[in-house]
Design an enzyme around this catalytic site. Structure first.
Site, PDB file in Angstrom:
ATOM      1  N   ASP A 342      28.703 -16.434  51.115  1.00 15.57           N
ATOM      2  CA  ASP A 342      29.214 -17.686  50.493  1.00 15.57           C
ATOM      3  C   ASP A 342      30.759 -17.886  50.648  1.00 15.57           C
ATOM      4  O   ASP A 342      31.406 -16.762  51.021  1.00 15.57           O
ATOM      5  CB  ASP A 342      29.051 -17.533  48.779  1.00 15.57           C
ATOM      6  N   GLU A 378      28.750 -19.758  55.302  1.00 16.85           N
ATOM      7  CA  GLU A 378      29.114 -21.042  54.862  1.00 16.85           C
ATOM      8  C   GLU A 378      30.536 -21.261  55.103  1.00 16.85           C
ATOM      9  O   GLU A 378      31.295 -20.566  54.646  1.00 16.85           O
ATOM     10  CB  GLU A 378      28.953 -21.166  53.045  1.00 16.85           C
TER      11      GLU A 378
END
Length: 720
Positions: A342, A378
């Site tokens: 993330d 990401e």
């Protein structure tokens, strides 16, 4: 109680069959107490007197799995200079393998007083906070083997442990929403039938429902609020949180592996649940604030490139060690097969700017364990220069946000250059080819947890986030969505048919693009969140997947999953399965190298490996590339000109395909090119999904004219 010196490594609590070794790093502490917690609310304090390289440690004989514990750190409390030690706060072990309980929010878990933030708070947090747990490391993995699915065979399914299973009609009530549910045959059969090879789980590291959301009656449903990087989230365990969550998670991984499904974890190593300078003191802040967090020029505050209040200090060797230890633990002890990072751009921020050569990536590159699993970035954060799609090191794959944006724009009728659409469809060579990566570096997706579901993408022009309690200010406002002529739920048959066709367009484009496809859970039968594009706090039926009635979706009500509008959940599910399996059966859709745009030597085929055509069947000229918009075009994929060899060096051949895209608002005629095959068969028609369900559509000849209705896609197949 006997206390022996113990060892400084490994960090955390390590049970050896006779007792437990405890070790914790802190440079800030003057003194550290290990607190052994008892069920009557009392605790026994053991001072960790031994110190090696700032690691305090002790071995306590007789301490068994299930024992709850925490640390009290005595040292300076001086926020103006950085340290925030406070022995009144019972702190979680950063290396805890399991965590018990939940936070009871109140002033007790904060290091300051609400009415006087500058004054230290000495209220005891122990009755109000979570506790670390000693775990039994032994588990019978049997003959567990990692699937080790290569990227070109991979189909990723992003899912939430609770959201996927909470309403599954085939699951016992007591298992719904848990790790055990993931191992249930009803869930595994759905995934294998769909053709999924990798289950990418939204955060399962122990996370916190933060104070603000709890006061609002909401929760941190998505889980991007980690407090324990080694501990499976305890609320997803069906039978206890004193270490049972570890056994249950391992059992789920073992069952998924047996079905040939990899497990990828969505991990949040960029920040913690302790928030900004006004956040609670739960672990890292009280143990060594300056070593764990990136502090601002005024040390009272935190540098925040994540939008969550803090960022971990990626130039700290102790932070880097913790992250690498955590990754190795989940691979070696929990048998997971990869990670999706993330806000990965934050991991590259050694100082201020994003640096692809930062220490973290160096460590991953040379690590013999972590470097061998799937690593997905990401590739952005909210800091300056944080959008880094295409800029990660060669070992990594990336969520391709540019793929998502381009494909959404094309199908909603927004002008997009044909060259950009062509690049996204063929693996985004403009992003990945220069640094030696392949099409498989691109994780392609149209929807994910963050944003509209597939159904809502074609049903809403604007988000509907009022339930989140922020006056609809949260969530992305520019969604590149189109409601097909009516906002929200509709009973207009024409609108419903168009929406169903658009969902099929997105699924077909995704599955027939080069790269690695990723589906979001429930999109295969058109689930809806009623227009909420930021359901991070909605632990409710709004965010849970509502499964169609019956195994195949028979009897789906129009308002329950969304896809019944204009075709039905069962029809969309059948279509999605067919496209996944079409991809699986044909290597021309999952090439390991980029197209050459010319005939390939050694294939004995005079045709190029790829060719682009106007709707009139003429090969595109430079003028067409310069002027055309990606609203109507065809692309020929030559199955007889695949340049990469098979695993044993053999030549790979496949059927050839012609993909016709009509993303315009009017019906168009497409001409089948005359020089690329005599006879073709329709195998996909998003305006007529029955053609896919029956296995094949009509046969067409070279030079024939096909009518494609507005916003539809047709795929022709030619045997080699």
């Amino acid at each position: 109680m006997q206390v022996w010196p113990g060892e400084a490594y490994p960090l955390g609590a390590t049970y050896d069959g006779a007792g437990t070794n405890f070790a914790v790093f802190t440079e800030a502490a003057d003194r550290v107490e290990l607190c052994l917690l008892h069920d009557d609310g009392s605790e026994t304090a053991v001072e960790l007197r031994e110190t090696d390289a700032f690691v305090r440690h002790a071995y306590v004989p007789g301490i068994m799995p299930g024992q709850r514990y925490g640390f009290r750190v005595h040292g300076p409390y001086d926020p103006g200079r950085g340290p925030r030690c406070n022995s009144a706060k019972l702190l979680l072990d950063p290396y805890a393998k399991a965590i018990s309980g939940a936070i009871r929010w109140g002033e007790e878990v904060y290091g300051y007083h609400f009415d006087a933030p500058e004054r230290r708070n000495d209220l005891d947090s122990a009755p109000h906070t979570m506790t670390s747990v000693v775990v039994n490391p032994y588990f019978d993995w049997g003959d567990d083997r990692r699937p080790r699915t290569e990227y070109h065979h991979t189909v990723i399914y992003e899912a939430h442990v609770k959201g996927l299973t909470m309403r599954h009609p085939g699951l016992p009530e007591e298992l719904r929403g848990t790790y055990a549910a993931l191992a249930h045959p009803a869930v595994i059969e759905h995934l294998t039938g769909l053709g999924v090879t990798a289950l990418e789980l939204m955060p399962v590291h122990q996370f916190v429902d933060d104070h603000r959301l709890s006061d609002m009656g909401l929760s941190n449903y998505w889980g991007y609020n980690t407090i324990g990087f080694f501990a499976p989230h305890n609320a997803y365990a069906s039978w206890g949180d004193r270490g049972q969550q570890v056994l249950e998670f391992k059992s789920a991984v073992r069952a998924l592996h047996e079905a040939g499904i990899e497990v990828i974890l969505d991990v949040v190593y960029n920040h913690t649940a302790e928030g900004n300078h006004l956040g609670p003191t739960l672990s890292f802040r009280g143990i060594d604030n300056q070593s764990y967090y990136r502090l601002a020029s005024d040390p009272r505050y935190y540098t925040d490139t994540t939008g969550t209040g803090n960022s971990l200090l990626m130039r700290s060797p102790h932070v880097l060690q913790m992250i690498m230890d955590s990754l190795r633990y989940w691979v070696l002890e929990m048998h997971v097969d990869g990670f999706r990072f993330d806000l990965a751009a934050t991991l590259a921020r050694q100082f201020h700017e994003v640096d692809r050569l930062s220490s973290f990536f160096d460590l991953v590159q040379q690590d013999p364990v972590v470097s061998q699993v799937k690593l997905i970035a990401e590739p952005w954060d909210v800091g300056e220069g944080g959008y880094q799609v295409g800029n990660f090191p060669p070992l990594w794959t990336e969520w391709n946000g540019k793929y998502r944006d381009t494909v959404r724009d094309v199908w909603r009728g927004e002008a997009r250059a044909v060259g950009e659409f062509a690049s996204r469809l063929t693996g985004s060579s403009d992003l990945y080819q220069d640094d030696g990566r392949r099409p498989l570096a691109s994780i392609n997706f149209v929807t994910c947890h963050d944003g509209f579901t597939l159904h809502d993408l074609v049903s809403y022009d604007a988000k509907r986030n009022q339930a989140n309690g922020e006056d609809d200010r949260d969530g992305e406002s520019h969604n590149r969505s189109w409601n097909c002529g009516a906002e929200g739920e509709s009973d207009d048959p024409e609108v419903l048919r168009l929406r169903a066709r658009q969902m099929r367009n997105f699924i077909a484009t995704l599955m027939l693009s080069q790269g690695v496809p990723m589906l979001s859970h429930g999109d295969e039968f058109g689930r809806t969140q009623k227009g909420n594009n930021n359901a991070y706090c909605q632990d409710s039926e709004l965010a849970w997947v509502r499964w169609p009635d019956g195994e195949e979706g028979d009897g789906e009500e129009p308002d329950s999953g969304g896809a019944a509008a204009g075709g039905g959940a069962a029809e969309l599910l059948d279509f999605t399965r067919a496209l996944v399996w079409l991809r699986k059966e044909h290597p021309v859709f999952r090439r390991r190298r980029f197209f050459h745009g010319r005939p390939v030597e050694g294939t004995h085929d005079e045709l190029s490996d790829i060719a682009w055509f106007t709707p009139e069947g003429a090969e595109m000229t430079q003028r067409d590339w310069d002027r055309a918009q990606a609203s109507a075009l065809s692309v020929f994929l030559n199955g007889n000109a695949i340049s990469e060899p098979g695993s044993r060096g053999e030549r790979i051949t496949d059927d050839s395909f012609l993909l016709m895209f009509n993303a315009s608002a009017k019906t168009l005629e497409f001409v089948v090119p005359v020089d690329h095959g005599r006879q073709w068969q329709v195998v996909v028609d998003t305006a007529n999904p029955a053609a896919v369900a029956q296995g094949a559509g009509p046969k067409v000849q070279a030079g024939a004219r096909l009518t494609l209705v507005d916003r539809s896609m047709t795929v022709l197949q030619r045997p080699t």
